[in-house]
Design a protein around this motif. Sequence first.
Motif, PDB file in Angstrom:
ATOM      1  N   ALA A  69     -74.228  17.801  22.302  1.00  0.00           N
ATOM      2  CA  ALA A  69     -72.858  17.742  23.062  1.00  0.00           C
ATOM      3  C   ALA A  69     -71.916  18.665  22.175  1.00  0.00           C
ATOM      4  CB  ALA A  69     -72.433  16.598  23.297  1.00  0.00           C
ATOM      5  N   THR A  70     -71.245  19.619  22.858  1.00  0.00           N
ATOM      6  CA  THR A  70     -69.908  20.307  21.995  1.00  0.00           C
ATOM      7  C   THR A  70     -68.718  20.080  22.820  1.00  0.00           C
ATOM      8  OG1 THR A  70     -70.491  22.182  23.377  1.00  0.00           O
ATOM      9  CG2 THR A  70     -71.721  22.217  21.355  1.00  0.00           C
ATOM     10  N   ARG A  71     -67.616  20.242  22.151  1.00  0.00           N
ATOM     11  CA  ARG A  71     -66.460  19.758  22.550  1.00  0.00           C
ATOM     12  C   ARG A  71     -65.877  21.189  23.105  1.00  0.00           C
ATOM     13  NH1 ARG A  71     -62.551  16.136  19.889  1.00  0.00           N
ATOM     14  NH2 ARG A  71     -61.490  15.684  21.631  1.00  0.00           N
ATOM     15  N   SER A  72     -65.390  20.963  24.537  1.00  0.00           N
ATOM     16  CA  SER A  72     -65.152  22.250  25.071  1.00  0.00           C
ATOM     17  C   SER A  72     -63.518  22.438  24.771  1.00  0.00           C
ATOM     18  CB  SER A  72     -64.835  21.785  26.776  1.00  0.00           C
ATOM     19  OG  SER A  72     -63.995  20.696  26.695  1.00  0.00           O
ATOM     20  N   THR A  73     -63.510  24.026  24.965  1.00  0.00           N
ATOM     21  CA  THR A  73     -61.964  24.413  24.255  1.00  0.00           C
ATOM     22  C   THR A  73     -61.021  23.948  25.650  1.00  0.00           C
ATOM     23  OG1 THR A  73     -62.431  26.580  25.409  1.00  0.00           O
ATOM     24  CG2 THR A  73     -63.383  26.340  23.169  1.00  0.00           C
ATOM     25  N   VAL A  74     -59.996  23.484  24.812  1.00  0.00           N
ATOM     26  CA  VAL A  74     -59.041  23.088  25.840  1.00  0.00           C
ATOM     27  C   VAL A  74     -57.987  24.128  25.908  1.00  0.00           C
ATOM     28  CG1 VAL A  74     -57.007  21.303  25.718  1.00  0.00           C
ATOM     29  CG2 VAL A  74     -59.211  20.500  24.820  1.00  0.00           C
ATOM     30  N   ASN A  75     -57.601  24.558  27.094  1.00  0.00           N
ATOM     31  CA  ASN A  75     -56.615  25.518  27.322  1.00  0.00           C
ATOM     32  C   ASN A  75     -55.143  24.762  27.366  1.00  0.00           C
ATOM     33  OD1 ASN A  75     -55.418  27.632  28.262  1.00  0.00           O
ATOM     34  ND2 ASN A  75     -56.223  27.838  30.362  1.00  0.00           N
ATOM     35  N   ASP A  76     -54.473  25.117  26.314  1.00  0.00           N
ATOM     36  CA  ASP A  76     -53.267  24.375  26.129  1.00  0.00           C
ATOM     37  C   ASP A  76     -52.029  25.087  27.112  1.00  0.00           C
ATOM     38  OD1 ASP A  76     -53.904  22.660  24.541  1.00  0.00           O
ATOM     39  OD2 ASP A  76     -53.754  23.965  22.743  1.00  0.00           O
ATOM     40  N   ASP A  77     -52.417  26.105  28.038  1.00  0.00           N
ATOM     41  CA  ASP A  77     -51.669  26.899  28.657  1.00  0.00           C
ATOM     42  C   ASP A  77     -51.152  26.121  29.767  1.00  0.00           C
ATOM     43  OD1 ASP A  77     -51.675  28.962  26.690  1.00  0.00           O
ATOM     44  OD2 ASP A  77     -53.106  30.242  27.747  1.00  0.00           O
ATOM     45  N   ASP A  78     -52.067  25.046  30.266  1.00  0.00           N
ATOM     46  CA  ASP A  78     -51.843  24.310  31.711  1.00  0.00           C
ATOM     47  C   ASP A  78     -51.039  23.068  31.158  1.00  0.00           C
ATOM     48  OD1 ASP A  78     -51.974  23.249  33.951  1.00  0.00           O
ATOM     49  OD2 ASP A  78     -54.239  22.959  33.924  1.00  0.00           O
ATOM     50  N   PRO A  79     -49.711  23.073  31.314  1.00  0.00           N
ATOM     51  CA  PRO A  79     -48.997  22.197  31.221  1.00  0.00           C
ATOM     52  C   PRO A  79     -49.330  20.528  31.879  1.00  0.00           C
ATOM     53  CG  PRO A  79     -47.605  23.630  32.644  1.00  0.00           C
ATOM     54  CD  PRO A  79     -49.063  24.006  32.138  1.00  0.00           C
ATOM     55  N   GLU A  80     -49.911  20.780  32.995  1.00  0.00           N
ATOM     56  CA  GLU A  80     -50.472  19.547  33.597  1.00  0.00           C
ATOM     57  C   GLU A  80     -51.486  18.957  33.150  1.00  0.00           C
ATOM     58  OE1 GLU A  80     -50.986  20.004  38.058  1.00  0.00           O
ATOM     59  OE2 GLU A  80     -49.284  21.011  38.358  1.00  0.00           O
ATOM     60  N   LEU A  81     -52.488  19.755  32.669  1.00  0.00           N
ATOM     61  CA  LEU A  81     -53.597  19.005  31.884  1.00  0.00           C
ATOM     62  C   LEU A  81     -53.107  18.602  30.603  1.00  0.00           C
ATOM     63  CD1 LEU A  81     -56.591  19.073  31.791  1.00  0.00           C
ATOM     64  CD2 LEU A  81     -56.579  21.060  30.539  1.00  0.00           C
ATOM     65  N   ALA A  82     -52.209  19.200  30.020  1.00  0.00           N
ATOM     66  CA  ALA A  82     -51.650  18.543  28.660  1.00  0.00           C
ATOM     67  C   ALA A  82     -51.022  17.319  28.844  1.00  0.00           C
ATOM     68  CB  ALA A  82     -50.632  19.462  27.829  1.00  0.00           C
ATOM     69  N   ALA A  83     -50.085  17.147  30.107  1.00  0.00           N
ATOM     70  CA  ALA A  83     -49.640  15.923  30.343  1.00  0.00           C
ATOM     71  C   ALA A  83     -50.545  14.878  30.668  1.00  0.00           C
ATOM     72  CB  ALA A  83     -48.523  16.054  31.544  1.00  0.00           C
ATOM     73  N   TYR A  84     -51.587  15.176  31.635  1.00  0.00           N
ATOM     74  CA  TYR A  84     -52.737  14.462  31.935  1.00  0.00           C
ATOM     75  C   TYR A  84     -53.351  13.858  30.356  1.00  0.00           C
ATOM     76  CZ  TYR A  84     -56.505  12.110  34.268  1.00  0.00           C
ATOM     77  OH  TYR A  84     -57.545  11.137  34.474  1.00  0.00           O
ATOM     78  N   ASN A  85     -53.543  14.785  29.596  1.00  0.00           N
ATOM     79  CA  ASN A  85     -54.258  14.278  28.352  1.00  0.00           C
ATOM     80  C   ASN A  85     -53.554  13.400  27.557  1.00  0.00           C
ATOM     81  OD1 ASN A  85     -56.682  15.539  28.939  1.00  0.00           O
ATOM     82  ND2 ASN A  85     -56.122  17.513  28.057  1.00  0.00           N
ATOM     83  N   ASP A  86     -52.188  13.735  27.736  1.00  0.00           N
ATOM     84  CA  ASP A  86     -51.225  12.699  27.085  1.00  0.00           C
ATOM     85  C   ASP A  86     -51.136  11.173  27.640  1.00  0.00           C
ATOM     86  OD1 ASP A  86     -50.541  14.573  25.082  1.00  0.00           O
ATOM     87  OD2 ASP A  86     -48.820  15.472  26.135  1.00  0.00           O
ATOM     88  N   TYR A  87     -51.342  11.281  28.723  1.00  0.00           N
ATOM     89  CA  TYR A  87     -51.244   9.945  29.426  1.00  0.00           C
ATOM     90  C   TYR A  87     -52.594   9.350  29.225  1.00  0.00           C
ATOM     91  CZ  TYR A  87     -51.981   6.855  33.580  1.00  0.00           C
ATOM     92  OH  TYR A  87     -52.043   5.801  34.441  1.00  0.00           O
ATOM     93  N   LEU A  88     -54.056   9.931  29.267  1.00  0.00           N
ATOM     94  CA  LEU A  88     -55.064   9.395  28.875  1.00  0.00           C
ATOM     95  C   LEU A  88     -54.948   8.710  27.366  1.00  0.00           C
ATOM     96  CD1 LEU A  88     -57.533  11.686  30.629  1.00  0.00           C
ATOM     97  CD2 LEU A  88     -56.928   9.292  31.406  1.00  0.00           C
ATOM     98  N   ALA A  89     -54.348   9.715  26.691  1.00  0.00           N
ATOM     99  CA  ALA A  89     -54.285   9.114  25.111  1.00  0.00           C
ATOM    100  C   ALA A  89     -53.363   7.919  24.877  1.00  0.00           C
ATOM    101  CB  ALA A  89     -53.903  10.381  24.400  1.00  0.00           C
ATOM    102  N   TRP A  90     -52.082   7.863  25.711  1.00  0.00           N
ATOM    103  CA  TRP A  90     -51.276   6.683  25.697  1.00  0.00           C
ATOM    104  C   TRP A  90     -52.160   5.380  26.115  1.00  0.00           C
ATOM    105  CZ3 TRP A  90     -49.555   3.400  29.267  1.00  0.00           C
ATOM    106  CH2 TRP A  90     -48.425   2.499  28.774  1.00  0.00           C
ATOM    107  N   LEU A  91     -53.045   5.611  27.171  1.00  0.00           N
ATOM    108  CA  LEU A  91     -53.736   4.541  27.847  1.00  0.00           C
ATOM    109  C   LEU A  91     -55.089   3.973  27.228  1.00  0.00           C
ATOM    110  CD1 LEU A  91     -54.497   5.495  31.793  1.00  0.00           C
ATOM    111  CD2 LEU A  91     -52.989   3.629  30.813  1.00  0.00           C
ATOM    112  N   ASN A  92     -55.630   5.010  26.262  1.00  0.00           N
ATOM    113  CA  ASN A  92     -56.212   4.599  25.304  1.00  0.00           C
ATOM    114  C   ASN A  92     -55.814   3.905  24.130  1.00  0.00           C
ATOM    115  OD1 ASN A  92     -58.911   4.298  24.129  1.00  0.00           O
ATOM    116  ND2 ASN A  92     -58.787   6.261  23.098  1.00  0.00           N
ATOM    117  N   ALA A  93     -54.624   4.184  23.665  1.00  0.00           N
ATOM    118  CA  ALA A  93     -53.733   3.703  22.534  1.00  0.00           C
ATOM    119  C   ALA A  93     -53.351   2.282  22.963  1.00  0.00           C
ATOM    120  CB  ALA A  93     -52.822   4.491  22.148  1.00  0.00           C
ATOM    121  N   ASN A  94     -52.953   1.877  24.130  1.00  0.00           N
ATOM    122  CA  ASN A  94     -52.418   0.666  24.763  1.00  0.00           C
ATOM    123  C   ASN A  94     -53.466   0.119  25.701  1.00  0.00           C
ATOM    124  OD1 ASN A  94     -49.635   1.179  23.258  1.00  0.00           O
ATOM    125  ND2 ASN A  94     -49.554   2.969  24.607  1.00  0.00           N
TER     126      ASN A  94
END
Length: 132
Positions: free
Chosen positions: A97-122
Amino acid sequence: MKGLWTPAWIARHVLALVLASGCLVLGWWQFSRAQEGNSISWGYMFEWPVFAAFVVFLWWREVQLARRKGTPAKTGEAEEPRLPGSAVTVGRPVRVATRSTVNDDDPELAAYNDYLAWLNANPGARPSDYPG
């Protein structure tokens, strides 16, 4: 009793024989109905022997697989014992398994990833508690 003459295999042989002969009898019955004028029975007359052939094919395939499984595999060379610390070889390709390259140009994807990280932390928080 070994091989193909265990009680389970005898039951399989009998079942295959009963099913195949039953299908052939039903084909003959459909032939007699077709002779009496039932036109749909002509199709069934050809269908039942196909079912019987399928039963015979499955029985033959299972017998061949069981016979092949019972014989030891013949290898040309004897394997050398693996020494501790030596490289491990694998007979088939291994997918890593390799980590896929994250496209930081997409703001919706970055916001969703932040939301998932917050759910994982809480873990006890509800989705409605998300501050973003």
